[in-house]
Structures are given as structure tokens and as C-alpha cells.
Motif scaffolding. Structure first.
Motif, mmCIF file in Angstrom:
data_model
loop_
_atom_site.group_PDB
_atom_site.id
_atom_site.type_symbol
_atom_site.label_atom_id
_atom_site.label_comp_id
_atom_site.label_asym_id
_atom_site.label_seq_id
_atom_site.Cartn_x
_atom_site.Cartn_y
_atom_site.Cartn_z
ATOM 1 N N VAL A 4 0.748 -1.129 0.063
ATOM 2 C CA VAL A 4 -0.089 -0.303 0.108
ATOM 3 C C VAL A 4 0.737 1.264 -0.087
ATOM 4 O O VAL A 4 0.458 2.206 -0.597
ATOM 5 C CB VAL A 4 -0.963 -0.019 1.368
ATOM 6 C CG1 VAL A 4 -0.304 0.165 2.646
ATOM 7 C CG2 VAL A 4 -1.906 1.248 1.116
ATOM 8 N N GLN A 5 1.989 1.208 0.801
ATOM 9 C CA GLN A 5 2.921 2.390 0.709
ATOM 10 C C GLN A 5 2.097 3.604 1.002
ATOM 11 O O GLN A 5 1.390 3.602 2.262
ATOM 12 C CB GLN A 5 3.795 2.469 -0.593
ATOM 13 C CG GLN A 5 4.758 1.231 -0.619
ATOM 14 C CD GLN A 5 5.467 1.104 0.568
ATOM 15 O OE1 GLN A 5 6.405 2.253 1.023
ATOM 16 N NE2 GLN A 5 5.789 0.048 1.114
ATOM 17 N N SER A 6 2.237 4.789 0.508
ATOM 18 C CA SER A 6 1.819 5.934 0.936
ATOM 19 C C SER A 6 0.424 6.236 0.641
ATOM 20 O O SER A 6 -0.049 7.027 1.350
ATOM 21 C CB SER A 6 2.536 7.154 0.065
ATOM 22 O OG SER A 6 3.801 7.283 0.492
ATOM 23 N N ILE A 7 -0.150 5.325 0.099
ATOM 24 C CA ILE A 7 -1.802 5.151 0.278
ATOM 25 C C ILE A 7 -2.186 5.241 1.698
ATOM 26 O O ILE A 7 -3.029 5.683 2.233
ATOM 27 C CB ILE A 7 -2.379 4.245 -0.629
ATOM 28 C CG1 ILE A 7 -1.985 4.341 -2.111
ATOM 29 C CG2 ILE A 7 -4.037 4.275 -0.543
ATOM 30 C CD1 ILE A 7 -2.499 3.207 -3.132
ATOM 31 N N SER A 8 -1.455 4.506 2.420
ATOM 32 C CA SER A 8 -1.648 4.116 3.864
ATOM 33 C C SER A 8 -1.810 5.580 4.699
ATOM 34 O O SER A 8 -2.462 5.901 5.529
ATOM 35 C CB SER A 8 -0.815 3.481 4.765
ATOM 36 O OG SER A 8 0.519 4.082 4.652
ATOM 37 N N LYS A 9 -1.115 6.747 3.976
ATOM 38 C CA LYS A 9 -0.917 8.062 4.595
ATOM 39 C C LYS A 9 -2.507 8.528 4.709
ATOM 40 O O LYS A 9 -2.810 9.559 5.334
ATOM 41 C CB LYS A 9 -0.068 9.027 3.853
ATOM 42 C CG LYS A 9 1.235 8.413 4.130
ATOM 43 C CD LYS A 9 2.350 9.288 3.269
ATOM 44 C CE LYS A 9 3.803 8.377 3.493
ATOM 45 N NZ LYS A 9 4.796 8.960 2.545
ATOM 46 N N LEU A 10 -3.309 8.369 3.578
ATOM 47 C CA LEU A 10 -4.862 8.830 3.918
ATOM 48 C C LEU A 10 -5.471 8.310 4.821
ATOM 49 O O LEU A 10 -6.071 9.084 5.534
ATOM 50 C CB LEU A 10 -5.448 8.339 2.453
ATOM 51 C CG LEU A 10 -6.982 8.592 1.988
ATOM 52 C CD1 LEU A 10 -6.879 8.033 0.838
ATOM 53 C CD2 LEU A 10 -7.711 7.941 2.911
ATOM 54 N N PHE A 11 -5.293 7.189 5.317
ATOM 55 C CA PHE A 11 -5.949 6.373 6.308
ATOM 56 C C PHE A 11 -5.429 7.025 7.792
ATOM 57 O O PHE A 11 -6.153 7.082 8.700
ATOM 58 C CB PHE A 11 -5.914 4.719 6.115
ATOM 59 C CG PHE A 11 -6.749 4.465 5.094
ATOM 60 C CD1 PHE A 11 -8.041 4.429 5.076
ATOM 61 C CD2 PHE A 11 -6.039 3.933 3.959
ATOM 62 C CE1 PHE A 11 -8.659 3.916 3.733
ATOM 63 C CE2 PHE A 11 -6.397 3.592 2.839
ATOM 64 C CZ PHE A 11 -8.011 3.593 2.624
ATOM 65 N N THR A 12 -4.083 7.222 7.686
ATOM 66 C CA THR A 12 -3.408 7.757 9.097
ATOM 67 C C THR A 12 -4.073 9.139 9.182
ATOM 68 O O THR A 12 -4.685 9.465 10.280
ATOM 69 C CB THR A 12 -1.935 7.945 8.994
ATOM 70 O OG1 THR A 12 -1.337 8.415 7.865
ATOM 71 C CG2 THR A 12 -1.287 6.424 8.989
ATOM 72 N N LEU A 13 -3.976 9.891 8.288
ATOM 73 C CA LEU A 13 -4.646 11.073 8.379
ATOM 74 C C LEU A 13 -6.292 11.083 8.735
ATOM 75 O O LEU A 13 -6.610 11.671 9.911
ATOM 76 C CB LEU A 13 -4.798 11.981 7.214
ATOM 77 C CG LEU A 13 -5.203 13.396 7.177
ATOM 78 C CD1 LEU A 13 -4.396 14.213 7.962
ATOM 79 C CD2 LEU A 13 -5.132 14.050 5.654
ATOM 80 N N ALA A 14 -6.835 10.330 8.109
ATOM 81 C CA ALA A 14 -8.261 10.330 8.587
ATOM 82 C C ALA A 14 -8.518 9.685 9.915
ATOM 83 O O ALA A 14 -9.346 10.406 10.749
ATOM 84 C CB ALA A 14 -9.066 9.409 7.411
ATOM 85 N N LEU A 15 -7.696 8.735 10.377
ATOM 86 C CA LEU A 15 -8.043 8.068 11.463
ATOM 87 C C LEU A 15 -7.473 9.213 12.751
ATOM 88 O O LEU A 15 -8.111 9.404 13.705
ATOM 89 C CB LEU A 15 -7.429 6.914 11.731
ATOM 90 C CG LEU A 15 -7.951 5.982 10.935
ATOM 91 C CD1 LEU A 15 -7.163 4.680 11.143
ATOM 92 C CD2 LEU A 15 -9.420 5.412 11.509
ATOM 93 N N ALA A 16 -6.291 9.837 12.509
ATOM 94 C CA ALA A 16 -5.719 10.993 13.403
ATOM 95 C C ALA A 16 -6.880 12.086 13.524
ATOM 96 O O ALA A 16 -7.054 12.546 14.528
ATOM 97 C CB ALA A 16 -4.496 11.493 13.020
ATOM 98 N N LEU A 17 -7.381 12.446 12.410
ATOM 99 C CA LEU A 17 -8.481 13.482 12.372
ATOM 100 C C LEU A 17 -9.734 12.989 13.316
ATOM 101 O O LEU A 17 -10.354 13.719 14.070
ATOM 102 C CB LEU A 17 -8.801 14.069 11.065
ATOM 103 C CG LEU A 17 -7.797 15.280 10.592
ATOM 104 C CD1 LEU A 17 -8.271 15.337 9.045
ATOM 105 C CD2 LEU A 17 -7.499 16.247 11.104
ATOM 106 N N ALA A 18 -9.865 11.818 13.207
ATOM 107 C CA ALA A 18 -11.352 11.272 13.497
ATOM 108 C C ALA A 18 -11.268 11.148 15.052
ATOM 109 O O ALA A 18 -12.050 11.331 15.794
ATOM 110 C CB ALA A 18 -11.584 9.983 12.828
ATOM 111 N N HIS A 19 -10.084 10.722 15.668
ATOM 112 C CA HIS A 19 -9.769 10.461 16.868
ATOM 113 C C HIS A 19 -9.396 11.811 17.595
ATOM 114 O O HIS A 19 -9.932 12.124 18.736
ATOM 115 C CB HIS A 19 -8.762 9.490 17.306
ATOM 116 C CG HIS A 19 -9.128 8.157 16.800
ATOM 117 N ND1 HIS A 19 -8.870 7.555 15.754
ATOM 118 C CD2 HIS A 19 -9.395 7.168 17.750
ATOM 119 C CE1 HIS A 19 -9.240 6.114 15.907
ATOM 120 N NE2 HIS A 19 -9.699 5.928 17.034
#
Ligand code: GLU
Length: 303
Positions: free
Chosen positions: A61-76
Motif C-alpha cells: 500500500v505504501q503511501s496510500i496508507s497516509k490517507l488512512f493515518t490522516l483520516a484516523l488521526a483527525l477522527a480521533h
């Protein structure tokens, strides 16, 4: 929208790029990817799923994971994140050290490596397990319990991660990491090294097409937060070629050096294309071509 016909046309166009671009090899474990693989999938907001080619085959997945880390950090954690990372295009390669020095350890955006290290750090503080939070979210949304970090890829990244380590130490020298550098890097490598497929990624990313709502109808984030993530994806999600990607494809998207690109058609669908050969900016030649073909033939973009 006739997705099967659009996907068939996109696959034809992508396969015609055979031989163009190079498979990433600066992380040695990525170099063994089959350069001629191609897959593409679409998940619509009303629950339909389509795919062509190698759409169910796992890749890094490489940098596509950065979308999910951002979303989860903002969500939390909410908007406080933006004190430690900006949201402007960087105009530099994704792993550049130069800008950090002049900008006092505040990375330009969450999708270059420096910014992703800050987001990973915040997600680690918020959840206690940043890579686990990304993996679990991907598993839940995709319904694929086998999805996991590829330990060989993560080890290969760590062994050749001098540049990421330099970025992390520099950010820490400006007190912009809250956790030990080693822990941040370990979680960063682990979420980048998740093996997943176009199928899994469209299902996991479709909360952004649903304006922040998850597959089960619960809300990960507000409509306004989803709009903001899509906006940063459009301006910063495809390395130092985000302008060209916006010009050709006209959708928010995030690419990775594993050759995948996850793009969002807000209100309609998530689309993911994958082909391991990369152009000079780091974007998959086949995936950009496929997405360009899909939006050009359908007339469906954010513009
Ligand atoms: N794990 C990769 C790195 O840190 C991610 C690069 C990418 O996909 O942009 O270099």
C-alpha cells in the motif's frame, strides 16, 4: 454509469503503457513486484463493487496508507493535528529534507514522508498502536480479515530507511514528535508495508465518497472533514505531480510507490488502479492512465 465498460476501456489504455516507467527499488523488497500486473476496482456509495485484471491481488500500500493515518488521526483527535503539519503542496520530492530546515520542523503536508511521520506520531499517541489502527480500519471496511503488514517489506524499509530516520530526528529536534523516533518509524514502516488490493482499498476508502460515513452507516467524520481530506488529496496526494494529476484525472487521489492510486469521486464511488511501474514523480504510469481514461470517457470528475 456503465462501470464494467469503463473499467474495460481503462484496462486497455493502461496495458498499452507496458514498458513505460520503472518499478520502485529503493526499498529492495518492492523490486520483486511483477511490472506487468494491472488491476482496477470501483466501489459505489450504494454498495456495488466492480473489478478488472489483478484487482484482488495484494500489493504494497505504501503511501496510500497516509490517507488512512490522516483520516484516523483527525477522527480521533480533531483539528489540533494541523498545528504540527501544514496543508500546502510541497513542490519537492516526497522524501525531501530541504524544506523542513527552512520551515522549522513543520512539514508542508500530511502526504509527504515528513508530514506522514508527524501524523503517525499523533495517531500513536491517540490510539497506542498507529499501524494497528490503520490495519484494523482496512480490515473492517474491506471485510478482509487476512489483510496485514508484510513483515519482509517493513524490515526492508527499516533497513534502508536512513532518509526517513533523518526526517524523523530533524522533526524531533523541533519538538514536533511526541513519541520516541524509533517508535514512530516502526509504526510508519508497518502501515506503509501493509499488503492490500484494489478491492480492499476501494471498500476502505469509500467513506470519503460517502462524505465521511462508513460502510455500516456510522460516521467516521463530519461531511466537512471529509471535504477537507479530499481537498488535501487533490492538492497534495500525488507527489510533486498533483497539478498534472488534477489536470489529467480531475479527482482527489493518493498514490504510493507500490504502484497503487486510490481516487475518490465524491458522492459516487471510490476507484483504485494499480500497476507497479512508476513515472519520474513516483506515480504509477498504468494507474494514472487508467484513471485518466475513466474520467475522460465518463465525464465524471470533481470539475
Ligand atoms: N514507505 C515509503 C517511504 O517512506 C513510502 C513512499 C511512498 O509510497 O510515497 O519511502
Amino acid at each position: 454509469m456503465d462501470y464494467p465498460r469503463l473499467l474495460a476501456a481503462a484496462e486497455r489504455a493502461a496495458r498499452a503503457t507496458t514498458g513505460q516507467g520503472r518499478v520502485a527499488d529503493y526499498i529492495p523488497a518492492l523490486a520483486s513486484a511483477d511490472p506487468e500486473s494491472f488491476g482496477m476496482a470501483v466501489a459505489t456509495v450504494d454498495g456495488r463493487l466492480y473489478g478488472v485484471g489483478d484487482w484482488e491481488r495484494p500489493f504494497s500500500v505504501q503511501s496510500i496508507s497516509k490517507l488512512f493515518t490522516l483520516a484516523l488521526a483527525l477522527a480521533h483527535g480533531g483539528d489540533g493535528l494541523w498545528q504540527g503539519v501544514g496543508r500546502e503542496p510541497s513542490g519537492n520530492p516526497f522524501n525531501s529534507l530541504v524544506q523542513l530546515e527552512t520551515e522549522h520542523g513543520i512539514p508542508r503536508n500530511p502526504f509527504i514522508n515528513a508530514g506522514a511521520l508527524v501524523v503517525t506520531d499523533r495517531l500513536l499517541s491517540l490510539t497506542g498502536d498507529a499501524a494497528g489502527a490503520v490495519r484494523d480500519f482496512l480490515r473492517q471496511e474491506s471485510g478482509n480479515p487476512l489483510l496485514d503488514t508484510d513483515a519482509e517489506v517493513a524490515a526492508s524499509e527499516a533497513a534502508h530507511g536512513h532518509r526517513n530516520a533523518a526526517l524523523a530526528h530533524f522533526i524531533a529536534s523541533h519538538d514536533n514528535l511526541h513519541n520516541p523516533v524509533e517508535a514512530v518509524l516502526e509504526h510508519y514502516y508497518a502501515h506503509c508495508a501493509i499488503a492490500t488490493s484494489c478491492r480492499d482499498l476501494v471498500l476502505a476508502g469509500s467513506f470519503l465518497a460517502r462524505h465521511g460515513a462508513r460502510a455500516d452507516g456510522s460516521r467516521l467524520m463530519s461531511r466537512s472533514e471529509a471535504k477537507r481530506i479530499n481537498s488535501v488529496l487533490l492538492t497534495c496526494g500525488t507527489y510533486d505531480a498533483a497539478g498534472d494529476f488534477a489536470y489529467r484525472v480531475g479527482l482527489p487521489g493518493k498514490s504510493g510507490v507500490g504502484g497503487g492510486i486510490l481516487a475518490i469521486i465524491p458522492g459516487r464511488a471510490a476507484v483504485c488502479a494499480w500497476g507497479p511501474r512508476l513515472d519520474r514523480a513516483g506515480n504509477s504510469v498504468a494507474a494514472v492512465t487508467a484513471l485518466d481514461t475513466l474520467t475522460t470517457l465518463s465525464g465524471c470528475s470533481v470539475f
